[in-house]
Design an enzyme around this catalytic site. Structure first.
Site, mmCIF file in Angstrom:
data_model
loop_
_atom_site.group_PDB
_atom_site.id
_atom_site.type_symbol
_atom_site.label_atom_id
_atom_site.label_comp_id
_atom_site.label_asym_id
_atom_site.label_seq_id
_atom_site.Cartn_x
_atom_site.Cartn_y
_atom_site.Cartn_z
ATOM 1 N N VAL A 151 -23.071 27.999 9.966
ATOM 2 C CA VAL A 151 -23.502 27.960 11.367
ATOM 3 C C VAL A 151 -24.614 26.911 11.373
ATOM 4 O O VAL A 151 -25.728 27.175 10.927
ATOM 5 C CB VAL A 151 -23.996 29.340 11.854
ATOM 6 C CG1 VAL A 151 -24.539 29.244 13.271
ATOM 7 C CG2 VAL A 151 -22.865 30.368 11.789
ATOM 8 N N PRO A 152 -24.313 25.690 11.835
ATOM 9 C CA PRO A 152 -25.138 24.510 11.559
ATOM 10 C C PRO A 152 -26.453 24.401 12.343
ATOM 11 O O PRO A 152 -26.629 23.520 13.182
ATOM 12 C CB PRO A 152 -24.199 23.354 11.892
ATOM 13 C CG PRO A 152 -23.310 23.902 12.965
ATOM 14 C CD PRO A 152 -23.108 25.350 12.607
ATOM 15 N N CYS A 153 -27.398 25.252 12.009
ATOM 16 C CA CYS A 153 -28.702 25.201 12.662
ATOM 17 C C CYS A 153 -29.489 23.946 12.277
ATOM 18 O O CYS A 153 -30.412 23.550 12.990
ATOM 19 C CB CYS A 153 -29.505 26.458 12.351
ATOM 20 S SG CYS A 153 -29.706 26.784 10.596
ATOM 21 N N HIS A 154 -29.112 23.297 11.197
ATOM 22 C CA HIS A 154 -29.791 22.067 10.788
ATOM 23 C C HIS A 154 -29.557 20.922 11.774
ATOM 24 O O HIS A 154 -30.264 19.924 11.739
ATOM 25 C CB HIS A 154 -29.359 21.649 9.368
ATOM 26 C CG HIS A 154 -27.906 21.375 9.231
ATOM 27 N ND1 HIS A 154 -26.981 22.383 9.011
ATOM 28 C CD2 HIS A 154 -27.205 20.214 9.280
ATOM 29 C CE1 HIS A 154 -25.774 21.847 8.923
ATOM 30 N NE2 HIS A 154 -25.884 20.527 9.093
#
Length: 182
Positions: free
Chosen positions: A140-143
């Site tokens: 889950v690409p929070c970056h």
């Protein structure tokens, strides 16, 4: 508050960006954390002699997660194909985490834009807190979420890792000291 069941299974594995933990429930991957990141679940606290969750290196979801993380970090994979279990979050956190899944590889957004997308224009800080509590780093690409001015802020795994991930995805021009692409 993100709460996790004590009956999960987990594994720890090495990556080029440091060791990671993966945890799974019967429904899917529950967590994917760098071993030294902020908001590591109490069940994995570094001061424990061993994780409170049962270690199961051969669990099918954990094996798939480990392989896909390594492929992603090697530049051989762009998206994750894993069953995700985000039930540990509050309804608001889950809505933010679902929105993160729609940020394409190589693209970024801001906390403000994410809040507007969710119809929560006055809740930028709450959105930021939910992004920071994302238990599924990389998958889950929070970056891919930046500060309003495009600055690299707020990654629980550390800004060095956030920079490396965005550079790997082609979202930063010029590497570590670059400016985020539009």
């Amino acid at each position: 508050m993100t709460t996790f069941s004590n009956d999960l299974v987990c594994t720890r594995f090495s990556t080029p960006l440091g060791d990671m933990y993966a945890a799974a429930s019967n429904q899917g991957l529950v967590g994917l954390w760098f071993h030294d990141q902020k908001h590591l679940p109490a069940q994995l606290a570094p001061d424990l002699p061993h994780p409170l969750w049962r270690m199961e290196d051969d669990h099918p979801v954990l094996t798939k997660a480990r392989d896909q993380v390594r492929e992603f970090l090697a530049g051989e994979r762009r998206d994750f194909d894993l069953p995700l279990d985000i039930s540990a979050g509050t309804p608001f956190q889950r809505s933010v985490w679902q929105a993160l899944l729609h940020i394409p590889v190589g693209k970024t957004t801001t906390y403000g834009a994410l809040a507007r997308q969710l119809g929560k224009t006055q809740a930028m800080r709450a959105v930021g807190a939910a992004v920071g509590r994302n238990p599924l780093s990389l998958a889950v690409p929070c970056h891919r979420v930046l500060g309003q001015d495009g600055s690299l802020t707020g990654y629980a795994g550390g800004l060095t890792r956030k920079t490396a991930l965005l550079t790997l995805e082609g979202a930063l021009a010029g590497g570590v000291h670059g400016v985020p692409k539009n």
